[in-house]
Write an enzyme that holds these catalytic residues in place. Sequence first.
Site, short mmCIF file in Angstrom:
data_model
loop_
_atom_site.label_atom_id
_atom_site.label_comp_id
_atom_site.label_asym_id
_atom_site.label_seq_id
_atom_site.Cartn_x
_atom_site.Cartn_y
_atom_site.Cartn_z
N TRP A 137 0.86 -1.18 0.00
CA TRP A 137 0.00 0.00 0.00
C TRP A 137 0.90 1.24 0.00
CZ3 TRP A 137 -2.00 2.77 4.77
CH2 TRP A 137 -3.00 3.68 4.44
N ASP A 218 -0.92 -5.49 9.32
CA ASP A 218 -1.88 -4.45 8.97
C ASP A 218 -3.13 -5.16 8.43
OD1 ASP A 218 -3.33 -2.35 7.95
OD2 ASP A 218 -1.83 -1.74 6.47
C1 PLP Z 1 -3.53 -1.84 3.54
C2 PLP Z 1 -4.18 -0.68 4.20
N1 PLP Z 1 -3.83 -0.36 5.46
C3 PLP Z 1 -4.38 0.67 6.11
C4 PLP Z 1 -5.30 1.48 5.50
C5 PLP Z 1 -5.82 2.67 6.27
O1 PLP Z 1 -7.14 2.63 6.55
P1 PLP Z 1 -7.88 3.85 7.22
O2 PLP Z 1 -8.67 4.54 6.15
O3 PLP Z 1 -8.73 3.25 8.28
O4 PLP Z 1 -6.84 4.76 7.80
C6 PLP Z 1 -5.70 1.21 4.18
C7 PLP Z 1 -6.66 2.08 3.50
O5 PLP Z 1 -6.77 2.16 2.31
C8 PLP Z 1 -5.12 0.10 3.52
O6 PLP Z 1 -5.46 -0.22 2.27
#
Ligand code: PLP
Length: 399
Positions: A137, A218
Site C-alpha cells: 500500500w 496491517d
Molecule cells: C492496507 C491498508 N492499510 C491501512 C489502510 C488505512 O485505513 P484507514 O482509512 O482506516 O486509515 C488502508 C486504507 O486504504 C489500507 O489499504
Amino acid sequence: MLTQTHAKAGRLADLEPVAEDPLIGLIALVNADPRPDKIDVGVGVFRDGAGNTPILKVMKEAELRLNATQITKAYLGSAGDKRFAELLRPILLGHHADDDRIAGLQTPGGCGALRLGFELIAKANPGARVFVGTPTWPNHPPIIKAVGLRIEEYPYYERGQGAIRFEDMIAALEGAEAGDVALLHGCCHNPTGADLSEDQWREVVRVVKERALLPLIDIAYQGFGRGLDEDAFGVRLMLDACDEVIVAQSCDKNFSVYRDRVGSLWIKTGSKADTQTAMAHVHQTAREMWSMPPDHGAACAHIILEDPELHARWLVELKGMRDRINSVRQRIAAADPRLAFIGRQYGMFSMLPLSPEQVLKLRTDHAIYMAESGRFNVVGMGDDQVDRFIAAVVGALDA
Ligand SMILES: Cc1ncc(COP(=O)(O)O)c(C=O)c1O
C-alpha cells in the site's frame, strides 16, 4: 554583542513543492471527465451494484440511537472508546481474546494505528529495519519514514504471473536480523489482492519466530475476503507463535465509515507488565499526536457490536459487501483466461498486467480510470459497467 544572523533561517515560503498523491489526482481527473459512462476503479472504497457507497443500514440505526441517547461529549481520553476496543477483541483476536498480554486502543483509522505502532517500534528499537513487500500500500513507506525507521524491501508479487513470489519473500525475510520488523497484510492485500495461503502463513510465522523478527500485521479489510474469522487467520497464527506482535486494524471498510476514522492498535508482549509499559508509551505518543481519536464512528460501532440484533445485522451487511466483491471477481475471471487469477484473489483490489501507456489509453479511449500501476478496485464499478470494463481490458491485453 549578538552578531549571529538568521539569513538562512527557513521561511514557509522556502518550502519545496510536494508532488501530488497520484490517487488523489486521479479523483480530480474522474470528476473533471464529462463522459456519463465513465468508470472509476481508482478510488479505494466499496461500491454496491448501483455504483454507490451507501451508509450501512445498521450504521444509520446506530447513529439514530447515539443521537437519542448520548448525553455528553466530554473528553474520553487517549484510549478513545474503551468498550469499542473490548467488543472488537474477540472479532480480531479470536481464541486470543482473553490473553491479558494483549492490549489495544482505539485509533483514528488504520493509518493512525500504523503510525502509532511504528512510533512505538522507533522508540523501542530505532535501528530496526522494516521489511516491506513490493508492492505494498503506497502509504506504508511514508509512514515508516516519518518515524525515522529504515525500509528494506521483500519481493511479494509478480504482476505478470498474477502470483506471490513466495520463495523470494521467504529468502528476503531470512536475511532480516533479530528486532527487524516484518510488515505483513492480514488479508485482502492492497494493491494486489494476493493473500498468503494458510500454509504460506505457517512458513512466514516460522521465519519470523526463528529470526526473532517483530511482526506488524496491517489488517484493514477483515470480513471482505473469506469471512471475519478466516481473514484473521494470519493474525491469530502469529499470536499463537510469537511473544511480541503488533496489529494495526481498521474498521473504516468493514463498517463503511471511511471518513469517520475508526481503527485500533493491538500490542502483545511476553508479559502483562511489559504490555502495560508498552501501552503507556502508546498512550503518551497518542497524546502527542492527536490526543484522542474521533468518537462518532467508534461510538456507533460500539452500539452495533454491543446489541445482538444490530450485531447480527452488521454481519449480514458485511457478507453482502463480501459477496459482491467475490461475485464481480468471478465475473471478471470467467471472461478471459488471462484474467483468471482475479478469481483466486481477495478483497477490493487486483493488479492488471498493463503498462502505464495502456492504463492511460483506457482512460482516454474508454473513460476507465485506474492507478498507473494497473491496480483497480473490483467493486469500483456498478453491475451494469462490468461487461464494458471487461471488454476494454481484454482489448488492451490483446493490443
Ligand atoms: C492496507 C491498508 N492499510 C491501512 C489502510 C488505512 O485505513 P484507514 O482509512 O482506516 O486509515 C488502508 C486504507 O486504504 C489500507 O489499504
